[in-house]
Design an enzyme around this catalytic site. Structure first.
Site, PDB file in Angstrom:
ATOM      1  N   ASN B 388       0.807  -1.206   0.000  1.00 51.45           N
ATOM      2  CA  ASN B 388       0.000   0.000   0.000  1.00 51.45           C
ATOM      3  C   ASN B 388       0.852   1.274   0.000  1.00 51.45           C
ATOM      4  O   ASN B 388       0.863   2.006  -0.986  1.00 51.45           O
ATOM      5  CB  ASN B 388      -0.949  -0.003   1.204  1.00 51.45           C
ATOM      6  N   ASP B 389       1.607   1.492   1.069  1.00 47.44           N
ATOM      7  CA  ASP B 389       2.373   2.737   1.177  1.00 47.44           C
ATOM      8  C   ASP B 389       3.305   2.962  -0.012  1.00 47.44           C
ATOM      9  O   ASP B 389       3.455   4.080  -0.479  1.00 47.44           O
ATOM     10  CB  ASP B 389       3.202   2.734   2.467  1.00 47.44           C
ATOM     11  N   VAL B 390       3.912   1.877  -0.508  1.00 52.69           N
ATOM     12  CA  VAL B 390       4.931   2.017  -1.556  1.00 52.69           C
ATOM     13  C   VAL B 390       4.326   2.367  -2.918  1.00 52.69           C
ATOM     14  O   VAL B 390       5.057   2.617  -3.863  1.00 52.69           O
ATOM     15  CB  VAL B 390       5.802   0.751  -1.699  1.00 52.69           C
ATOM     16  N   ALA B 429       2.046   3.796   7.470  1.00 57.25           N
ATOM     17  CA  ALA B 429       2.139   5.235   7.663  1.00 57.25           C
ATOM     18  C   ALA B 429       0.789   5.838   8.048  1.00 57.25           C
ATOM     19  O   ALA B 429       0.705   6.991   8.431  1.00 57.25           O
ATOM     20  CB  ALA B 429       2.675   5.901   6.396  1.00 57.25           C
TER      21      ALA B 429
END
Lengths: 99, 462
Positions: B388-390, B429
């Site tokens: 997700n974050d990446v 995050a």
């Protein structure tokens, strides 16, 4: 004091070599690099052998034996798991033929 | 004469370590590199035994056999998903070995009289070794789930750390002035042990890749410090190589998250370790389009190129093998399949590559971020599994986001974006991903293994 200076020389140069070598390692190999370098840090076993090598059972000898065991876990475990991992990395045979 | 033989053999071992590391830098030669390092270690051990003359063989054999057996069994049994824990634990073992050797040297010095520089390096060795040990144990506990992954900040945390450092310096000075008082080295060890704990507990689970790399570096420095104590060059060189290696990996991990090392160590960033979020949507009013694995399979049947973006969720669901099966099926239909690997995918540097290699994914279809980011715009489907974050575009635009500035994979440039995810939850995050609500995005909810298995099944039926 003189031996300390020599040691600092050796250490500094080795750090530079380390930086040069490792900067070139691709991310693909970072995990094996870490487990492999883990095994290398087991070089402490050399110091441990010297500490344990006495014909007595003083505290210092026992600590040395413990150090041998811990360092050997690192050495054997680290090298073996690295080898196991690197054995898994395979190139694609099909694309090799196709290309 | 013996001293020359010993020194030259240590030099040979050091050279072999360096050559080994050089070969570790390429996938073709890496295995050979590891074997060179193995040889170097064997040579160093043998010459040490030969030259020092084996005075008490029983304890040496017992130590080596017990340690070797434990290491061997762990190396054989360990799951690839658990590599980060194993490396963390082994870092700690390297640390304690250094502390033990240094303390043993304090009790029974090899050369008399003990000079000031030996005493100073001895303090360093005790300190670094012990910090590496307790810090690694905490990292291990966090990764293994024995303790919560979220950052734990004590009241006056930084003050405490500062006082511990001051304590170490004071104990060190007292020790140098009165080396015969047994209390000082023990106090140094105690303060270092506490410092190792307080150093790692405020660091969140998502930042563990950085911490393991840093502790890897420390374990090398600990070996080096022991080499200083014993004036043994092979220890100094091998330790320095590992120290440098760990530092570089630490820096690379920080860069990949666009964070400074200072921020990682003292920022206490992150929430709990779990990837799934309890609330779905987090109060978002926008709607997402839900699809099933069958829908996804229908799309896959019409495309020419797919880039798979694997995240740790893939490994948690143990879906690597079935994913590889799917990729093989697509490839056999003439579809171009590649994998895009973000530097912080997985729980340690390079972890995702190993997980995919274990599932027989050939390494030449694994692409680094910089090598593949320009290809997304010409790609039909970006298939994101458990990440997700990446891939969160908020990292490019949203200035107040914790992700802002982090290099991401440009999946939003692909024609269709497919997310396989357990829930709408945000990543580590805690930043919502606007891409979920995009018109070209297909959300397939479910366990990665179940969804990909469904995809494979549907593809077979067509």
């Amino acid at each position: 004091m003189e031996s300390l200076i020599v040691s600092i020389y050796v250490f500094t140069l080795a750090v530079f070599i380390g930086f040069e070598l490792i900067t070139k390692v691709p991310p693909l190999l970072h995990t094996p690099l870490m487990s492999g370098s883990n095994a290398i840090s087991g070089i402490t076993v050399v110091g441990a052998l010297l500490a344990a090598n006495a014909n007595n059972w003083k505290v210092s000898t026992i600590l040395g034996v413990l150090a041998i065991a811990f360092a050997m876990i690192n050495v054997i475990g680290g090298f073996m798991v690295t080898d196991r991992m690197l054995g898994m990395f395979k190139k694609d045979k099909k694309t090799e033929k196709g290309a | 004469m013996m001293i020359y033989l010993e020194q030259f053999t240590y030099l040979l071992a050091s050279a072999l370590f360096i050559i080994g590391l050089k070969f570790l830098g390429s996938a073709k030669t890496a295995r050979r590199g590891n074997q060179y390092a193995m040889m170097a270690m064997a040579i160093a051990i043998v010459i040490t035994l030969v030259v020092s003359g084996i005075a008490g063989p029983v304890q040496i054999i017992v130590g080596m056999v017990v340690g070797g057996l434990i290491g061997g069994v762990v190396a054989k049994k360990i799951e690839m998903t658990s590599m980060p824990q194993m490396v963390a634990l082994f870092n700690g073992f390297g640390g304690i070995a250094s502390t033990l050797v240094a303390y043993s040297e304090y009790l029974e010095p090899t050369t008399l009289p003990v000079t000031l520089d030996v005493n100073i390096t001895l303090i360093l060795s005790l300190f670094i070794g012990t910090v590496t040990l307790t810090g690694s144990l905490i990292a291990f506990a966090k990764l293994q789930g024995l303790m919560p992954g979220r950052p734990m900040v004590l009241p006056m945390h930084q003050v405490l750390n500062f006082l511990l450092m001051v304590g170490v310096v004071i104990f060190g000075v007292m020790y140098v002035m009165a080396p015969d008082v047994p209390m000082w080295p023990l106090l140094i060890i105690a303060a270092a042990a506490v410092f190792g704990v307080t150093f790692v507990i405020p660091i969140g689970g998502a930042d563990m890749p950085v911490v393991i790399a840093l502790l890897n570096s420390y374990s090398g420095l600990a070996a080096s410090a022991t080499g200083f104590v014993l004036s043994n060059n092979v220890l100094i060189i091998a330790g320095a190589l590992v120290g440098a290696s760990g530092l570089i990996l630490t820096q690379l991990m920080c860069d990949a998250m666009n964070r400074s090392l200072f921020n990682v160590l003292f920022g206490a960033v992150g929430t709990d370790d779990s990837t799934g979020d309890a609330g779905t949507g987090g109060g978002e009013q926008k709607t997402v389009t839900r699809y099933t694995a069958e829908d996804a399979a229908m799309i896959m049947d019409t495309v020419q190129s797919v880039i798979i973006v694997p995240g740790y969720g893939l490994a948690v669901a143990q879906a690597q093998h079935v994913l590889h099966e799917m990729a093989e099926m697509l490839t056999s239909r003439g579809i171009d399949v590649k994998y895009a690997i973000h530097p912080v995918a997985g729980r340690m540097p390079g972890h995702m590559n190993v997980l995919l290699a274990e599932a027989n994914v050939p390494y030449d279809v694994l692409y680094e971020m910089d090598d593949i980011n320009d290809e997304f715009q010409n790609t039909d489907v970006a298939l994101i599994i458990g990440a997700n974050d990446v891939v969160n575009p908020a990292a490019r635009t949203k200035k107040d986001s914790p992700l802002y500035g982090m290099p991401i994979l440009n999946v939003d440039y692909a024609r269709t974006v497919m997310f396989v995810k357990r829930s709408m939850g945000a990543g580590f995050a805690g930043e919502a991903n606007p891409l979920f609500f995009d018109d070209k995005t297909m959300m397939v909810f479910g366990d990665a293994k179940a969804v990909v298995t469904g995809l494979v099944k549907s593809l077979k039926e067509e």
